[in-house]
Design a protein around this motif. Structure first.
Motif, mmCIF file in Angstrom:
data_model
loop_
_atom_site.group_PDB
_atom_site.id
_atom_site.type_symbol
_atom_site.label_atom_id
_atom_site.label_comp_id
_atom_site.label_asym_id
_atom_site.label_seq_id
_atom_site.Cartn_x
_atom_site.Cartn_y
_atom_site.Cartn_z
ATOM 1 N N ASP A 165 0.836 -1.212 0.000
ATOM 2 C CA ASP A 165 0.000 0.000 0.000
ATOM 3 C C ASP A 165 0.865 1.255 0.000
ATOM 4 O OD1 ASP A 165 -2.225 -1.618 0.031
ATOM 5 O OD2 ASP A 165 -2.694 -1.290 2.162
ATOM 6 N N MET A 166 1.938 1.219 0.776
ATOM 7 C CA MET A 166 2.856 2.367 0.840
ATOM 8 C C MET A 166 3.483 2.617 -0.541
ATOM 9 S SD MET A 166 6.571 2.733 2.593
ATOM 10 C CE MET A 166 6.982 1.354 1.571
ATOM 11 N N LEU A 167 3.870 1.536 -1.219
ATOM 12 C CA LEU A 167 4.471 1.671 -2.548
ATOM 13 C C LEU A 167 3.464 2.237 -3.558
ATOM 14 C CD1 LEU A 167 6.552 -1.634 -2.755
ATOM 15 C CD2 LEU A 167 7.435 0.700 -2.587
ATOM 16 N N GLU A 212 7.102 3.934 -11.989
ATOM 17 C CA GLU A 212 6.439 2.636 -12.115
ATOM 18 C C GLU A 212 7.462 1.504 -12.031
ATOM 19 O OE1 GLU A 212 3.617 0.470 -15.402
ATOM 20 O OE2 GLU A 212 3.557 2.661 -15.302
ATOM 21 N N ASP A 213 8.633 1.708 -12.645
ATOM 22 C CA ASP A 213 9.694 0.694 -12.603
ATOM 23 C C ASP A 213 10.203 0.491 -11.179
ATOM 24 O OD1 ASP A 213 9.486 0.325 -15.324
ATOM 25 O OD2 ASP A 213 11.209 1.602 -15.819
ATOM 26 N N LYS A 241 10.165 -2.842 -8.824
ATOM 27 C CA LYS A 241 11.392 -3.346 -8.191
ATOM 28 C C LYS A 241 11.194 -3.489 -6.673
ATOM 29 C CE LYS A 241 15.341 -1.199 -6.903
ATOM 30 N NZ LYS A 241 16.262 -0.137 -6.887
ATOM 31 N N TYR A 242 10.651 -2.463 -6.043
ATOM 32 C CA TYR A 242 10.459 -2.505 -4.594
ATOM 33 C C TYR A 242 9.393 -3.523 -4.186
ATOM 34 C CZ TYR A 242 13.423 1.639 -4.122
ATOM 35 O OH TYR A 242 14.482 2.508 -4.147
ATOM 36 N N GLU A 269 10.964 -6.790 -4.136
ATOM 37 C CA GLU A 269 11.810 -6.890 -2.944
ATOM 38 C C GLU A 269 10.972 -7.223 -1.703
ATOM 39 O OE1 GLU A 269 15.072 -3.928 -1.040
ATOM 40 O OE2 GLU A 269 14.823 -3.772 -3.223
ATOM 41 N N VAL A 270 9.826 -6.560 -1.571
ATOM 42 C CA VAL A 270 8.922 -6.818 -0.437
ATOM 43 C C VAL A 270 8.416 -8.259 -0.500
ATOM 44 C CG1 VAL A 270 6.675 -6.232 0.567
ATOM 45 C CG2 VAL A 270 8.240 -4.414 -0.095
ATOM 46 N N GLN A 271 8.087 -8.726 -1.723
ATOM 47 C CA GLN A 271 7.599 -10.095 -1.872
ATOM 48 C C GLN A 271 8.696 -11.101 -1.491
ATOM 49 O OE1 GLN A 271 4.396 -11.098 -2.526
ATOM 50 N NE2 GLN A 271 5.251 -13.049 -1.883
#
Length: 184
Positions: free
Chosen positions: A136-138, A149-150, A154-155, A158-160
């Motif tokens: 949600d933050m992203l 968007e890229d 990417k982030y 990383e979270v996943q």
């Protein structure tokens, strides 16, 4: 953004740490000082945690001892352990209270496995909630044009990856605890 990812990792690690603490309190037929953590002693007109009344040690695999600091408190400690609902039968030995850990029967082991599974599921849910907050933050950061968007992609990858790693750690801890519970 790296700081937020570190914060997400820290929160997920907190769920893992909480799970390990919960597992430490599960009785497996093997003595653990954390088994007596929930015990409170009625002493001097107030309720005190047992670790503030004496030193808990594990002299052998199936025995706990509490070395009570105040000789007059020995019987209160013994009574508190007996009435704590842990299924333990303490014995007074001078200024020490010896607590033998009884063998677990098969039925009780299965119950403990279910409890361990429930604790693990709560930890998984906590990790997934942290993941959802991070995603949600992203989305919000991308919507506010703080990241592209890229970068969002990417982030979120990383979270996943963090989520997958922490869930795997939880599953490993559960498997290890279940094996420990079923060990005779």
């Amino acid at each position: 953004m790296k700081e937020q990812i570190k914060e997400i990792d820290r929160r997920m690690k907190g769920a893992n740490d909480a799970l390990k603490h919960e597992f430490a309190g599960l009785r497996t037929g093997r003595a653990s000082a954390s088994l007596l953590e929930p015990v409170v002693v009625d002493l001097y007109g107030s309720m005190m945690p047992i670790n503030q009344v004496g030193t808990i040690s594990v002299p052998e695999a199936r025995m706990l001892t509490v070395q009570v600091w105040d000789r007059s408190a020995v019987s209160a400690v013994e009574k508190a352990i007996r009435n704590a609902g842990l299924g333990l039968n303490p014995m007074i030995d001078g200024q020490n209270v010896r607590v033998p850990i009884p063998e677990l029967n098969e039925e009780r082991r299965k119950e403990l496995q279910k409890v361990a599974g429930k604790y693990a599921e709560q930890a998984r849910v906590a990790v997934r909630n942290v993941r959802r907050d991070g995603m949600d933050m992203l989305k919000k950061a991308e919507k506010d044009k703080a990241i592209s968007e890229d970068e969002h992609k990417k982030y979120s990858d990383e979270v996943q990856q963090l989520t997958d790693r922490h869930i795997k750690d939880i599953d490993q801890a559960l498997a290890q605890k279940e094996q420990e519970i079923m060990q005779v």
